[in-house]
Write a protein that holds these residues in place. Sequence first.
Motif, PDB file in Angstrom:
ATOM      1  N   GLU A   1     -68.602 -82.159 -18.772  1.00  0.00           N
ATOM      2  CA  GLU A   1     -67.146 -82.131 -18.932  1.00  0.00           C
ATOM      3  C   GLU A   1     -66.765 -82.176 -20.417  1.00  0.00           C
ATOM      4  N   LYS A   2     -67.497 -82.949 -21.196  1.00  0.00           N
ATOM      5  CA  LYS A   2     -67.257 -83.027 -22.642  1.00  0.00           C
ATOM      6  C   LYS A   2     -67.455 -81.663 -23.304  1.00  0.00           C
ATOM      7  N   LEU A   3     -68.365 -80.858 -22.756  1.00  0.00           N
ATOM      8  CA  LEU A   3     -68.660 -79.529 -23.295  1.00  0.00           C
ATOM      9  C   LEU A   3     -67.728 -78.444 -22.754  1.00  0.00           C
ATOM     10  N   GLY A   4     -66.751 -78.848 -21.949  1.00  0.00           N
ATOM     11  CA  GLY A   4     -65.771 -77.885 -21.461  1.00  0.00           C
ATOM     12  C   GLY A   4     -66.054 -77.290 -20.092  1.00  0.00           C
TER      13      GLY A   4
ATOM     14  N   LYS B   1     -72.936 -90.322 -13.574  1.00  0.00           N
ATOM     15  CA  LYS B   1     -71.723 -90.243 -14.397  1.00  0.00           C
ATOM     16  C   LYS B   1     -72.019 -89.714 -15.806  1.00  0.00           C
ATOM     17  N   LYS B   2     -73.166 -90.098 -16.347  1.00  0.00           N
ATOM     18  CA  LYS B   2     -73.532 -89.658 -17.696  1.00  0.00           C
ATOM     19  C   LYS B   2     -73.691 -88.139 -17.759  1.00  0.00           C
ATOM     20  N   LEU B   3     -74.279 -87.550 -16.719  1.00  0.00           N
ATOM     21  CA  LEU B   3     -74.462 -86.099 -16.683  1.00  0.00           C
ATOM     22  C   LEU B   3     -73.125 -85.388 -16.496  1.00  0.00           C
TER      23      LEU B   3
ATOM     24  N   LEU C   1     -86.815 -84.597 -22.086  1.00  0.00           N
ATOM     25  CA  LEU C   1     -87.809 -85.633 -21.764  1.00  0.00           C
ATOM     26  C   LEU C   1     -87.240 -87.020 -22.072  1.00  0.00           C
ATOM     27  N   PRO C   2     -87.614 -88.030 -21.288  1.00  0.00           N
ATOM     28  CA  PRO C   2     -87.009 -89.368 -21.419  1.00  0.00           C
ATOM     29  C   PRO C   2     -87.000 -89.949 -22.835  1.00  0.00           C
ATOM     30  N   GLN C   3     -88.080 -89.765 -23.583  1.00  0.00           N
ATOM     31  CA  GLN C   3     -88.146 -90.362 -24.919  1.00  0.00           C
ATOM     32  C   GLN C   3     -87.181 -89.716 -25.912  1.00  0.00           C
ATOM     33  N   PHE C   4     -86.591 -88.578 -25.532  1.00  0.00           N
ATOM     34  CA  PHE C   4     -85.650 -87.892 -26.407  1.00  0.00           C
ATOM     35  C   PHE C   4     -84.212 -87.952 -25.885  1.00  0.00           C
ATOM     36  N   GLN C   5     -84.002 -88.653 -24.777  1.00  0.00           N
ATOM     37  CA  GLN C   5     -82.666 -88.747 -24.201  1.00  0.00           C
ATOM     38  C   GLN C   5     -81.801 -89.725 -24.994  1.00  0.00           C
ATOM     39  N   ASN C   6     -80.504 -89.545 -24.859  1.00  0.00           N
ATOM     40  CA  ASN C   6     -79.485 -90.402 -25.490  1.00  0.00           C
ATOM     41  C   ASN C   6     -79.382 -90.223 -27.000  1.00  0.00           C
TER      42      ASN C   6
END
Length: 161
Positions: free
Chosen positions: A130-133, A123-125, A88-93
């Motif tokens: 990619e960061k998770l492999g 790009k963020k997704l 949910l948006p309020q928990f993102q980032n």
Amino acid sequence: MSIYIKLADFADCQKICDMQRIAFYDILTRYSDYDTNPACETVEVIQNKFRQPFTKYYFIMKDEEIIGAVRIVEIDKSTRRISPLFILPQFQNYGYAQLAMKCIEEAYKNISCFTLDTIKQEKKLCYLYEKLGYLRTGKEEQLRDNMSIVFYEKKFQKTQL
């Protein structure tokens, strides 16, 4: 703080539907993708997916609060597809999606491959996966002039006991 996944029940379909509308609204308005965006799914569509014997929905929990959800689809005995996963948006980032992905992988540690797809222009997704492999498979689908879907997979080696 504890992030974990909790199996959803059929009675949770409306809640999942409402959460998807909120979580995917910004992407819907950015790309005007009314055909495939989860924000456009009705509760009946989610109920039909929930009834599939190869589908499971989970809530993503922060302590005792629902902050998102994920659908896991069994492709075959050793492969699962993540579609969709959302916070949910309020928990993102805050890194919760990354922690949720680790929970999912741990819950399904007996399988050898996860697949998923996302919007190439987000790009963020792409960076998250990619960061998770997760590696791009090379498959892409152009859905709109300004929107392509890129496919990922992550393979695991099963450890011998």
